[in-house]
Write a protein that holds these residues in place. Structure first.
Motif: not given
Length: 155
Positions: A138-155
């Motif tokens: 879960l930690g890995r997927y949460a980090f991946l989701a956060w990083a994806t959102q950061q990179a896409a400007g969604l967060f």
């Protein structure tokens, strides 16, 4: 290919993510990160995606654990290719050095699947196995989701 991705992203997104994450955690050479990122970029809720991917990946790791548990005697007496033997030895060393806490790294490529197999073969208790592996996954997927959102400007 575009039509297939469109269908996966709409009608069967969560099922596809669960199945992909499950299969990625078994001994099959498959990744699920791309689908999580794609679904995030298409507006799916991050919390739900992380839970679904984490559950599928944890269940896949538990499958490896059960294979290790059930096949330990058979496995021990069979010849193994050198590369496979090295992975298992590395996983055994990690488990020996760090105990169950090494399972936090069951999400790592190459070493994660053998780590779960070794945990089963060593008869590591099931409930702590599932809890520790779930935290790591879960930690890995949460980090991946956060990083994806950061990179896409969604967060």
């Amino acid at each position: 290919m575009e039509n297939l991705l469109a269908v996966l992203a709409t009608e069967h997104a969560l099922s596809a993510l669960f199945l992909t994450a499950f299969l990625a955690a078994t001994l099959l050479p498959l990744g699920s990160e791309w689908l999580l990122a794609l679904l995030l970029l298409q507006g799916q809720p991050a919390f739900t995606l992380v839970l679904v991917a984490g559950a599928g990946n944890t269940l896949g790791a538990t499958t490896n654990y059960l294979i290790g548990w059930g096949g330990e005697r058979w496995w021990r007496h069979r010849p193994h290719p050198p590369r496979q033997r090295q992975r298992l030895e590395r996983a055994q060393t990690l488990m020996g050095r760090h105990g169950g806490w090494a399972l936090l790294f069951s999400w790592l490529p190459v070493i994660g699947d053998p780590l779960c197999l070794v945990a089963g073969a060593l008869r590591f208790p099931v409930l702590p196995f599932v809890l520790i592996v779930a935290v790591g996954k879960l930690g890995r997927y949460a980090f991946l989701a956060w990083a994806t959102q950061q990179a896409a400007g969604l967060f």
